[in-house]
Motif scaffolding. Sequence first.
Motif, PDB file in Angstrom:
ATOM      1  N   UNK A 273       1.834  -7.723  -8.250  1.00  0.00           N
ATOM      2  CA  UNK A 273       0.618  -7.973  -7.451  1.00  0.00           C
ATOM      3  C   UNK A 273       0.769  -7.371  -6.064  1.00  0.00           C
ATOM      4  N   UNK A 274       1.965  -7.502  -5.483  1.00  0.00           N
ATOM      5  CA  UNK A 274       2.231  -6.931  -4.162  1.00  0.00           C
ATOM      6  C   UNK A 274       2.003  -5.418  -4.187  1.00  0.00           C
ATOM      7  N   UNK A 275       2.552  -4.748  -5.198  1.00  0.00           N
ATOM      8  CA  UNK A 275       2.371  -3.289  -5.289  1.00  0.00           C
ATOM      9  C   UNK A 275       0.902  -2.924  -5.483  1.00  0.00           C
ATOM     10  N   UNK A 276       0.217  -3.651  -6.352  1.00  0.00           N
ATOM     11  CA  UNK A 276      -1.201  -3.378  -6.599  1.00  0.00           C
ATOM     12  C   UNK A 276      -2.023  -3.511  -5.322  1.00  0.00           C
ATOM     13  N   UNK A 277      -1.766  -4.567  -4.575  1.00  0.00           N
ATOM     14  CA  UNK A 277      -2.532  -4.822  -3.360  1.00  0.00           C
ATOM     15  C   UNK A 277      -2.274  -3.744  -2.317  1.00  0.00           C
ATOM     16  N   UNK A 278      -1.029  -3.344  -2.172  1.00  0.00           N
ATOM     17  CA  UNK A 278      -0.706  -2.266  -1.239  1.00  0.00           C
ATOM     18  C   UNK A 278      -1.449  -0.985  -1.613  1.00  0.00           C
ATOM     19  N   UNK A 279      -1.432  -0.665  -2.905  1.00  0.00           N
ATOM     20  CA  UNK A 279      -2.019   0.582  -3.379  1.00  0.00           C
ATOM     21  C   UNK A 279      -3.543   0.555  -3.312  1.00  0.00           C
ATOM     22  N   UNK A 280      -4.138  -0.556  -3.748  1.00  0.00           N
ATOM     23  CA  UNK A 280      -5.596  -0.623  -3.885  1.00  0.00           C
ATOM     24  C   UNK A 280      -6.320  -0.987  -2.597  1.00  0.00           C
ATOM     25  N   UNK A 281      -5.682  -1.784  -1.718  1.00  0.00           N
ATOM     26  CA  UNK A 281      -6.401  -2.323  -0.562  1.00  0.00           C
ATOM     27  C   UNK A 281      -5.834  -1.905   0.791  1.00  0.00           C
ATOM     28  N   UNK A 282      -4.613  -1.356   0.794  1.00  0.00           N
ATOM     29  CA  UNK A 282      -3.973  -1.046   2.076  1.00  0.00           C
ATOM     30  C   UNK A 282      -3.487   0.401   2.147  1.00  0.00           C
ATOM     31  N   UNK A 283      -4.000   1.240   1.262  1.00  0.00           N
ATOM     32  CA  UNK A 283      -3.672   2.668   1.264  1.00  0.00           C
ATOM     33  C   UNK A 283      -2.169   2.913   1.193  1.00  0.00           C
ATOM     34  N   UNK A 284      -1.476   2.028   0.492  1.00  0.00           N
ATOM     35  CA  UNK A 284      -0.041   2.186   0.305  1.00  0.00           C
ATOM     36  C   UNK A 284       0.811   1.876   1.525  1.00  0.00           C
ATOM     37  N   UNK A 285       0.216   1.297   2.572  1.00  0.00           N
ATOM     38  CA  UNK A 285       0.923   1.040   3.831  1.00  0.00           C
ATOM     39  C   UNK A 285       1.675  -0.289   3.749  1.00  0.00           C
ATOM     40  N   UNK A 286       3.007  -0.213   3.626  1.00  0.00           N
ATOM     41  CA  UNK A 286       3.813  -1.426   3.493  1.00  0.00           C
ATOM     42  C   UNK A 286       3.805  -2.258   4.770  1.00  0.00           C
ATOM     43  N   UNK A 287       3.756  -1.612   5.938  1.00  0.00           N
ATOM     44  CA  UNK A 287       3.740  -2.359   7.193  1.00  0.00           C
ATOM     45  C   UNK A 287       2.464  -3.183   7.317  1.00  0.00           C
ATOM     46  N   UNK A 288       1.341  -2.646   6.823  1.00  0.00           N
ATOM     47  CA  UNK A 288       0.101  -3.418   6.843  1.00  0.00           C
ATOM     48  C   UNK A 288       0.178  -4.596   5.885  1.00  0.00           C
ATOM     49  N   UNK A 289       0.843  -4.415   4.753  1.00  0.00           N
ATOM     50  CA  UNK A 289       1.005  -5.539   3.834  1.00  0.00           C
ATOM     51  C   UNK A 289       1.798  -6.654   4.509  1.00  0.00           C
ATOM     52  N   UNK A 290       2.848  -6.291   5.232  1.00  0.00           N
ATOM     53  CA  UNK A 290       3.646  -7.311   5.904  1.00  0.00           C
ATOM     54  C   UNK A 290       2.840  -8.046   6.958  1.00  0.00           C
ATOM     55  N   UNK A 291       1.875  -7.350   7.562  1.00  0.00           N
ATOM     56  CA  UNK A 291       1.004  -7.999   8.539  1.00  0.00           C
ATOM     57  C   UNK A 291       0.018  -8.937   7.860  1.00  0.00           C
ATOM     58  N   UNK A 292      -0.634  -8.445   6.821  1.00  0.00           N
ATOM     59  CA  UNK A 292      -1.682  -9.233   6.156  1.00  0.00           C
ATOM     60  C   UNK A 292      -1.117 -10.257   5.179  1.00  0.00           C
TER      61      UNK A 292
END
Length: 573
Positions: A273-292
């Motif tokens: 789910x983490x990978x999917x969300x990064x790819x689909x909603x955060x343009x693959x940006x891991x730093x943005x995932x850590x923020x959100x």
Amino acid sequence: MNALRVLKDSYRTYFERCLKIRNKEAQIVPFITNEAQDRLIKIIEDWKAAEPEESKRRSLYIIILKARQLGFSTATEAVFFHDLNFSFNKVAMIVSFDEDSAVTINDMSDRFYKYLPQVIKPKRRPSRGKGILMENPRFDDSKEISKDNDPGLQNKFLVETAKNLNAGSSYTINYLHISELAKWDKPEETMTSIMQSVPDYGAITIVESTAKGMNFFSELWDNAERGNNNFVPLFVAWFENPRYRAPYTGFELTPYERDIQDTYKLDLDQLQWRRNTMKDKLNGDESLFKQEYPCNAMEAFLTTGTPVFNNEIVIKRIRELELNPIGERGNLKYMGDKERKITFVPDERGWLTVFKHPEPGKHYISGNDVAQGVEGGDFDAAPILDNATLEQVATFHGHLDVDLYAEELYKLGMYYNKALLGTEVNFNPGTVLQLEKMNYPRLYMRQNMNTISKDVQNSFGWHTSMTNRNAIISELVEYVREHTHLIKDVWFLKECLKFVKNKQGRPEAMPGEHDDRVLAYAITLAIRGQQSTSTPKEQPSIKDLPLDLQEDYTKASPDMKKYLADKWGLKVG
């Protein structure tokens, strides 16, 4: 009557039986709390249970750092709606960061009211703005209150936006919800104004937000974690939402994914789910995932600026130290009038934290950052390292006058076997001058060239220049990366997380943060060349000699014994 008592005494029963929400599938369903929401509710329930009498109950302040879509706005509004439903003359105010979110919250409150069972539905007066006025629209205040002229609950459930800098200034706010504070344009100004409307007793203030770099919200959160304000900190990670999972597709885990899997006991569906969300909603940006969608409170804020240190390594070490705290706080005191022996005295509010007390024969080093005045600026900082192993053995942190700081450094250095002290002289050489007056035996010596005579002059103290600053920070970066296990000071590591490159590429603390610990540690590593790294070998005693030599020594005259002892390096007496 008993049924009403149950609804009044139990948030969860009231929510499930009386409130309706719109779920992800666009269905209108009873509000049943999840585990994250239950954690918030428990804090409130415990607060109420600790002091049953509302007028004697100190107001409750909660700050929530969260991943997205965990339902804290829903839970907060539900708690406020419940309490208004069973009280009189109260005001609840929700302050959202923009108009769209205010509309969403207003729709939620309208839905709560619409589906309330008729037996507990209060009378409602039309409102010109957002929110619900729980008052009898037919009440005539010129007439006496009676069954036919009932004023209603006289409660207000108001919805404002952070654009209104004076929100709440005309009310006494008993229930305050600050939503997405990290996104506010002028958070400090607006919060300062609105918080004056919250009474000291019986009120609840809930501040919740996802992170958005280092700002007023992160400062409020840090102070809550440190116990510097009365907010109860509540962090909820993304993986605490049971909906955040997807069927595992067989990908190979990265080192970071393996780390968080081991640390937080995550399964592969959660990582998918983490990978999917990064790819689909955060343009693959891991730093943005850590923020959100942070795993822990620290990584939530680490998206502003370019980090100087390896944040993943630093965060991992912080977690290790917080799970297994080490060190004892206290101060160094003089004991006895004649010998002036220096002793460590435990004190929870002390300036010094000792991880290892000094060992005979070991050599220690300490770089000393000096505060730029007692008012404002950075703090006085002095880490102490074993110069042979570079293991941190202690750390000093305070805010003192120049002479008092020099006194503490003197005691600190003497306690650690006359440690080499590299005291910074950039802004105020007074600390070094004071140490010279006290005849401290081992001060760092720098060389200065006289621009006129071209003579080289020696001076005590460390001077940070444009030339050496980047070099000592680079050396510290390598040390933190390669020798993280030798670092014991959690607050130094947390300072590393907020030490970034600004727009011009200069490494410095984020706006509003401090870098005294970082610079002091960098100086400590830079001065180590002027201190020995070897530990003297234990001198042999007579018993360590071969038997025939022991016999020769025993029979020798006093002068010969002295000669043999010096020749063989014997420990005698």
